[in-house]
Enzyme design. Sequence first.
Site, PDB file in Angstrom:
ATOM      1  N   GLU A 237       0.867  -1.176   0.000  1.00  0.00           N
ATOM      2  CA  GLU A 237       0.000   0.000   0.000  1.00  0.00           C
ATOM      3  C   GLU A 237       0.904   1.227   0.000  1.00  0.00           C
ATOM      4  OE1 GLU A 237      -3.080  -0.015  -0.482  1.00  0.00           O
ATOM      5  OE2 GLU A 237      -3.549  -2.124  -0.181  1.00  0.00           O
ATOM      6  N   CYS A 271      -2.052   9.625   2.402  1.00  0.00           N
ATOM      7  CA  CYS A 271      -1.625   9.055   1.118  1.00  0.00           C
ATOM      8  C   CYS A 271      -2.651   9.229   0.017  1.00  0.00           C
ATOM      9  CB  CYS A 271      -1.278   7.572   1.286  1.00  0.00           C
ATOM     10  SG  CYS A 271      -2.648   6.562   1.893  1.00  0.00           S
TER      11      CYS A 271
END
Length: 495
Positions: A237, A271
């Site tokens: 991720e 993010c």
Amino acid sequence: MEALEDTLRRLREAFREGRTRPAEFRAAQLRGLGRFLQDHKQRLQEALAQDLHKSAFESLVSEVAISQGEVDLALRSLRTWMKDEPVARNLVRGQEGWGGCLRPLGGLHGPSPRLPLQATQMDSAFIRKEPFGLVLIVAPWNYPVNLTLVPLVGALAAGNCVVLKPSEISRSTEKILAEELPRYLDQSCFAVVLGGPSEMGQLLEHRFDYIFFTGSPHVGKIVMAAAAKHLTPITLELGGKNPCYVDDNCDPQTVANRVAWFRYFNTGQTCVAPDYVLCSPEMQERLLPALQSAITRFYGDDPKSSPNLGRIISHKHFQRLQGLLRCGRVAIGGQSDESERYIAPTVLVDVQAAEPVMQEEIFGPILPLLTVRSLDEAIDFINQREKPLALYAFSNSSQVVRQVLARTSSGGFCGNDGFMHMTLASLPFGGVGNSGMGRYHGKFSFDTFSHQRACLLRSPGMEKINHIRYPPYTPGKLRLLLLAMDERCCSCTLL
């Protein structure tokens, strides 16, 4: 290293003994995780305030509540997720004995044969969800509760033993996770490992059955290379530069409210935050005062004194962001204070695509605006770069939003809002290309940490039915087998 090896040996032995497999054990671990969140909610909020200056609102909404929601969903759904998943069988169902059914053979000449078929009521084809074994979860610092515990929910629900590596950068949160969390879980099946890059490197020298890593693409490549040595499956991720296209057919204040909240939430250290805006010069002129209005309403005339704006995680990250402030021209904000690691909510204009602020993920409260002449130019700009973790499009025209969706690729997409798509446990969260691989949240987390084992159980009797698959091979046997394998036939099993 010796202590680590003893820990890994202990966890592997627990898994081999089957301790984590029963649904009752998995549910007990999940309930323990839920109690940890409830018992230490206040301490976690205080730790997040110390690490990131997070407000109680942001801590509860984006960290504790999301983690608790994942625990609750897993507990409600665990037995359903664990059930064997029946699948369709690919061949023709016949009657008892040698009755069979008649089917034409497409492309083959000659009379259609009557197949000698076996009744298949006793055959069973299904997918069994099995735990991988000993898994490693490496978490980041920007959402140190959420991004540590949400993957953990999936790993525990799937029946794995877990080594958890929280980030050493968010020290206060790391301390609580290391000292308190193991008390709520079975320590024969769970361990927390601490340390920085050196300890992380030592950890990656060991073989795990699955690795789940959240962090930067640079470190992700290191983790992937280490996993490759043991052929360990992996989820990455990662981050990236998330584009935000704003069409002329928009209300600028609505767009500004939503973009500003998501850009400056957690001080931009997210993010999936919009990393830059693409819009026409005309929309930029309308958007700038709207963004100024939104920032003032959210954080007041002096954002530095606002209890709702966080701080940069470390001096190293602060220095990097100060360098990015020199790109383009500051239109809003730009103030900073190194002693507090404070950077004001900032908007940059006249930014060039080659400048550093457009070459790396910002991960701070800085929003560049770039102008484009058309939707096509915006889409070309996006597609010339690495695939982002998230992509956003704002327009009153659903056709424009759907065009951006259809002509680009990203880990996730949201039209007319920020990263709300990642709050839905029914949607997978993950990247593509440079922004990562794999997915999680909700059942997707359970699936990520489960091996999908293909299973077929057949009757040991009626061997005579299998003569057509054994040598010596003949054209007649071939015709029968091709017919039996034809997808157009009814579902059952011949072979």
